[in-house]
Design a protein around this motif. Structure first.
Motif, PDB file in Angstrom:
ATOM      1  N   HIS A   1       0.847  -1.283   0.115  1.00 25.55           N
ATOM      2  CA  HIS A   1      -0.185  -0.073  -0.090  1.00 25.55           C
ATOM      3  C   HIS A   1       0.770   1.267   0.011  1.00 25.55           C
ATOM      4  CE1 HIS A   1       0.772  -0.372   4.273  1.00 25.55           C
ATOM      5  NE2 HIS A   1       0.288   0.460   4.560  1.00 25.55           N
TER       6      HIS A   1
ATOM      7  N   HIS B   1       1.291   4.082   1.636  1.00 25.51           N
ATOM      8  CA  HIS B   1       2.016   4.907   2.946  1.00 25.51           C
ATOM      9  C   HIS B   1       3.293   4.979   3.105  1.00 25.51           C
ATOM     10  CE1 HIS B   1      -1.825   4.174   5.641  1.00 25.51           C
ATOM     11  NE2 HIS B   1      -1.873   5.130   4.817  1.00 25.51           N
TER      12      HIS B   1
ATOM     13  N   ASP C   1       5.769   4.924   4.943  1.00 24.75           N
ATOM     14  CA  ASP C   1       6.541   3.831   5.645  1.00 24.75           C
ATOM     15  C   ASP C   1       6.430   2.577   5.039  1.00 24.75           C
ATOM     16  OD1 ASP C   1       4.031   3.548   6.553  1.00 24.75           O
ATOM     17  OD2 ASP C   1       4.511   2.567   8.226  1.00 24.75           O
ATOM     18  N   HIS C   2       6.121   2.475   3.797  1.00 25.59           N
ATOM     19  CA  HIS C   2       5.927   1.384   2.813  1.00 25.59           C
ATOM     20  C   HIS C   2       6.866   1.390   1.547  1.00 25.59           C
ATOM     21  CE1 HIS C   2       3.681  -1.397   5.753  1.00 25.59           C
ATOM     22  NE2 HIS C   2       3.456  -0.010   6.328  1.00 25.59           N
TER      23      HIS C   2
ATOM     24  N   HIS D   1      -7.221  -0.654   5.577  1.00 26.23           N
ATOM     25  CA  HIS D   1      -6.466   0.268   6.126  1.00 26.23           C
ATOM     26  C   HIS D   1      -6.284   1.350   4.974  1.00 26.23           C
ATOM     27  CE1 HIS D   1      -2.857   1.538   8.269  1.00 26.23           C
ATOM     28  NE2 HIS D   1      -2.104   1.427   7.237  1.00 26.23           N
TER      29      HIS D   1
ATOM     30  N   ASP E   1      -0.329  -4.123   6.480  1.00 25.84           N
ATOM     31  CA  ASP E   1      -1.100  -3.438   7.256  1.00 25.84           C
ATOM     32  C   ASP E   1      -2.655  -3.645   7.531  1.00 25.84           C
ATOM     33  OD1 ASP E   1       1.145  -2.501   8.034  1.00 25.84           O
ATOM     34  OD2 ASP E   1       0.712  -0.280   7.566  1.00 25.84           O
TER      35      ASP E   1
HETATM   36 FE   FE2 Z   1       0.200   2.085   6.594  1.00 27.05          FE
END
Ligand code: FE2
Length: 255
Positions: free
Chosen positions: A56, A58, A60-61, A114, A133
């Motif tokens: 996904h 975000h 932090d990914h 999420h 997540d």
């Molecule tokens: Fe996330």
């Protein structure tokens, strides 16, 4: 299981994961939370990634996407529904897509909740699931872009995978999740024992993953919407499974 796995910490509590097929020599990375620890893992294992599977959008990914692409010229695969937000994406996937890796194929499971386009990667032959997540050990992701029934459907699909499937998630949240799980399912002996093991692992700074689908079915309240004890504790004996899930998610948000 033929695929080898190297799991390591990134940022505060994100997991980085390298997967390696010894026969073909192919290596893939699941998400790209942070460049330095990923490079250290590549160095340590000698596994040079040619493929990056994104779950996904975000930060932090996907933060290290472009840096890793430049260094390894790897192919970046990610969810069609989030392609505009995924740096360097080469190929998009959705429910039922297959991504060849080594001698097997990853099956893509669409798991919104999420985020609206979140996908999970399932390797049926090696019995591996990378749920990022969506499904956590003893928890599930926060509902940032979707309503509870959407996440419920996603979790229901993951819960139907073979119980022996090993599950790797996006974050080390298990201890906090265990403390919450005990508030809605306090009499669950398997959960009590697991919580003790988790306390001990974390006290030693060790990861609590992987888990398995079977272990989650027995202990993760976010998959135990049908459990009579939990329903009784919530005063929701006659509610639908999705309603029970939504209530548990709401309580966790306020925990
Ligand atoms: Fe996330």
């Amino acid at each position: 299981m033929t695929i080898k796995i190297d799991q390591f910490m990134c940022r505060e509590d994100n997991f980085g994961v390298l997967i390696h097929d010894p026969e073909s020599g192919q290596t893939a990375l699941i998400d790209a939370p942070q460049e330095a620890p990923i490079l250290a893992a590549v160095e340590r294992t000698g596994w040079k990634p040619s493929l990056l599977l994104i779950t996904h959008h975000h930060a932090d990914h996907v933060e290290a996407n472009l840096a890793l692409k430049k260094r390894f010229s790897l192919k970046i695969v990610g969810p069609e529904a989030e392609k505009a937000k995924i740096p360097g994406i080469d190929e998009t996937v959705g429910e039922g897509s297959r991504v060849p890796f080594g001698g097997e194929q990853a099956e893509v499971i669409f798991t919104p909740g999420h985020t609206a386009g979140h996908v999970s990667y399932h390797f049926p032959q090696s019995k591996l699931l990378f749920s990022a997540d969506t499904l956590f050990a003893l928890g599930c992701g926060r509902l940032l872009e979707c309503a509870a029934p959407v996440m419920y459907e996603s979790l229901r699909n993951l819960a139907a995978l073979p119980p022996e499937t090993a599950v790797y998630c996006g974050h080390e949240y298990t201890l906090a999740n265990a403390r919450f799980a005990l508030t809605v399912d306090p009499a669950n002996k398997t959960l009590q024992e697991r919580a003790k093991r988790i306390e001990a692992l974390r006290a030693e700074g060790k990861p609590t993953l992987p888990t398995t689908i079977g272990e989650e079915l027995a202990t993760n309240p976010f998959l135990r919407w049908a459990d009579p004890e939990i329903r009784k504790n919530l005063g929701m004996e006659n509610a639908s499974d999705a309603e029970v899930f939504a209530e548990i998610r709401k309580r966790k948000d306020n925990f």
